[in-house]
Scaffold this active site. Structure first.
Site, PDB file in Angstrom:
ATOM      1  N   HIS A  18      59.251 -55.988  22.545  1.00  0.00           N
ATOM      2  CA  HIS A  18      58.074 -55.409  21.688  1.00  0.00           C
ATOM      3  C   HIS A  18      58.252 -54.179  21.156  1.00  0.00           C
ATOM      4  O   HIS A  18      57.871 -54.048  19.831  1.00  0.00           O
ATOM      5  CB  HIS A  18      56.865 -55.792  22.950  1.00  0.00           C
ATOM      6  CG  HIS A  18      55.680 -55.151  22.207  1.00  0.00           C
ATOM      7  ND1 HIS A  18      54.649 -56.208  21.730  1.00  0.00           N
ATOM      8  CD2 HIS A  18      55.019 -54.042  22.059  1.00  0.00           C
ATOM      9  CE1 HIS A  18      53.601 -55.296  21.423  1.00  0.00           C
ATOM     10  NE2 HIS A  18      53.885 -53.993  21.648  1.00  0.00           N
ATOM     11  N   GLU A  19      58.629 -53.442  22.104  1.00  0.00           N
ATOM     12  CA  GLU A  19      58.599 -51.893  21.288  1.00  0.00           C
ATOM     13  C   GLU A  19      59.969 -51.831  20.400  1.00  0.00           C
ATOM     14  O   GLU A  19      59.683 -50.895  19.436  1.00  0.00           O
ATOM     15  CB  GLU A  19      58.803 -50.886  22.618  1.00  0.00           C
ATOM     16  CG  GLU A  19      57.889 -50.920  23.603  1.00  0.00           C
ATOM     17  CD  GLU A  19      56.502 -50.551  23.000  1.00  0.00           C
ATOM     18  OE1 GLU A  19      56.334 -50.093  21.687  1.00  0.00           O
ATOM     19  OE2 GLU A  19      55.477 -50.929  23.569  1.00  0.00           O
ATOM     20  N   HIS A  52      58.347 -52.331  16.992  1.00  0.00           N
ATOM     21  CA  HIS A  52      57.953 -51.164  16.320  1.00  0.00           C
ATOM     22  C   HIS A  52      58.910 -50.258  15.989  1.00  0.00           C
ATOM     23  O   HIS A  52      58.812 -49.555  14.832  1.00  0.00           O
ATOM     24  CB  HIS A  52      56.990 -50.338  17.344  1.00  0.00           C
ATOM     25  CG  HIS A  52      55.665 -50.895  18.096  1.00  0.00           C
ATOM     26  ND1 HIS A  52      54.788 -51.554  17.098  1.00  0.00           N
ATOM     27  CD2 HIS A  52      55.122 -51.541  19.383  1.00  0.00           C
ATOM     28  CE1 HIS A  52      53.807 -52.301  17.525  1.00  0.00           C
ATOM     29  NE2 HIS A  52      53.989 -52.026  18.977  1.00  0.00           N
TER      30      HIS A  52
END
Length: 448
Positions: free
Chosen positions: A22-23, A26
């Site tokens: 997920h990170e 980003h």
């Protein structure tokens, strides 16, 4: 592996993989948009490992593994070196900020599709959906008979027990009458309707399933393996024999046979067992022994194992697996949004929410069932994280996306005061949601 240790270990593996992915979404999009990333953290709190990369980003693993974050150069958090002004987050066009924020849930969605794809290629061992019903239960009254095979649920074909129960569980959220297509032991097909509308409101899925009374059909009283040198082998029993009776008592399932052997052997070790072998019915005299078998506690044994249930495994070629993955991702997302909507409107109970304890237990259980099952679990959790993060709650990705969409419409950023107020509201909502999920986890351990 100890169940508590295993649950903690597989929870950490699950969160570590999904949070990192997920990170990284980003991080990757931020870098592509020219934003300087100061820190990439898996976990919160004090760092237990960190290093500075060649790009100047600090990479770390922190003590609290319940999430992570990407810290970017941001003028809202202090003075920015004029030389780095072009790499500052808030100075980027709104569409780039939207892309950076949406990338986290987007990467979770990509992970979901890949995990389901791997699951369908590896295969998820399961059993055929041969069912029975608890006596006097809703399923029994609806006409479910022992040995029925589920062919479809609400018009959707199913091939395994877990797929069948997933479909039933989704239907339980709405509590509408549910048509189920069955094939009986006589080969005839028929449709029964489970009257889910008769279930009381406000209970969780587990309680509904108990009231429904749908379960796997009992194993037939058929011998799978006869252990050499044990009483059954010495008495002439063979693999494939179907147990007809023990000391004159009829046997209809292997579970009954398992109970009758020690009960009757305690009265007299010599057992009169009648078996059917092909077209023959044979009486056998078998003398049970008191011993420990395969590390189990000492008891009366004759040395046989049951015939395994009919296996059912979905395994596809890479191309077909991708199609099945996309379809499963879509249907799972649809079911998740349906559940959220019903909980918001009060049609489904918030008791269905689970927190980290519930996730840890399922992680351990799925890992113990095989790689295919664990990939399926990872896909489900990853999709849930994507959907949760897209909810328009400030502090979550969806909240920031809402701010940026408002900015697109009004032509100027949302005021800092509005953002701060939203953050406080978002924190309250998030902690309320987490507290409710944790309460549900704890409540499941307590006696009802």
């Amino acid at each position: 592996m100890n169940s508590v240790f295993g649950s903690v270990f597989w929870l950490l593996v699950t969160l570590g993989v999904l949070v990192t992915f997920h990170e990284f979404g980003h991080y990757w999009v931020a870098r592509r948009c020219g934003v300087k990333v100061l820190r990439f953290s898996v976990g919160f709190g004090k760092a237990i490992w960190k290093r500075i990369g060649k790009d100047g980003t600090e990479y770390q693993v922190a003590m609290i593994p319940l999430g992570g974050y990407v810290k970017m150069l941001d003028a809202r958090e202090g003075e920015v070196d004029p030389a780095l002004a072009g790499q500052e987050f808030t100075g980027k066009p709104v569409w780039q900020r939207i892309a950076i924020v949406a990338a986290g849930p987007g990467f979770n969605l990509i992970f979901t599709i890949v995990a389901f794809w791997l699951m369908f290629m590896i295969g998820k061992p399961d059993v055929a959906p041969l069912i029975s019903a608890t006596p006097q239960s809703m399923a029994a009254e609806a006409g479910i008979r022992a040995g029925d095979r589920i062919l479809s649920v609400d018009g959707h074909d199913v091939a395994t027990w877990s797929d069948s129960m997933d479909a039933v569980a989704n239907a339980l959220l709405g509590r509408d009458p549910l048509p189920v297509l069955l094939r009986g032991t006589d080969g005839a097909e028929r449709t029964v309707t489970l009257p889910l509308n008769q279930l009381p409101a406000g209970e969780d899925i587990g309680q509904y399933l108990d009231k429904l009374g749908l379960k796997l059909a009992p194993m037939p009283p058929t011998v799978g393996t006869v252990l050499p040198g044990k009483p059954a082998s010495l008495g002439g029993m063979q693999g494939g024999d179907r147990i007809v009776s023990v000391n004159g008592q009829p046997v209809t399932s292997y579970e009954e046979f398992q109970k009758l052997v020690p009960a009757d052997a305690a009265k007299s070790p010599t057992l009169a067992i009648v078996v059917q072998r092909g077209q023959q019915t044979l009486p056998l005299s078998i003398t049970a022994r008191m011993e420990s078998l395969e590390g189990q506690s000492t008891g009366w044994i004759i040395g046989v194992t049951a015939m395994e249930r009919e296996p059912a495994i979905l395994r596809y070629s890479p191309l077909k697996a991708m199609g099945a993955s996309l379809q499963t991702t879509w249907s799972t997302a649809e079911s998740t949004f349906n559940m959220i909507g019903k909980m918001v409107t009060g049609q489904a109970s918030t008791k269905n929410l689970s927190g980290v304890i519930g996730i840890a237990q399922v992680a351990n259980a799925s890992a113990s069932m095989g790689v295919g099952w664990f990939f399926s679990f990872l896909a489900m959790v990853s999709l849930s994280l994507a959907i949760l993060n897209l909810m328009p709650i400030p502090v979550l990705d969806g909240g920031w996306l809402l701010y940026y969409l408002i900015e697109l419409v009004k032509g100027s950023p949302v005021s800092e005061r509005t953002m701060m107020a939203g953050q406080y509201v978002g924190l309250v909502l998030l902690f309320t949601l987490m507290g409710l999920a944790f309460y549900n986890d704890i409540h499941r351990f307590l006696p009802s």
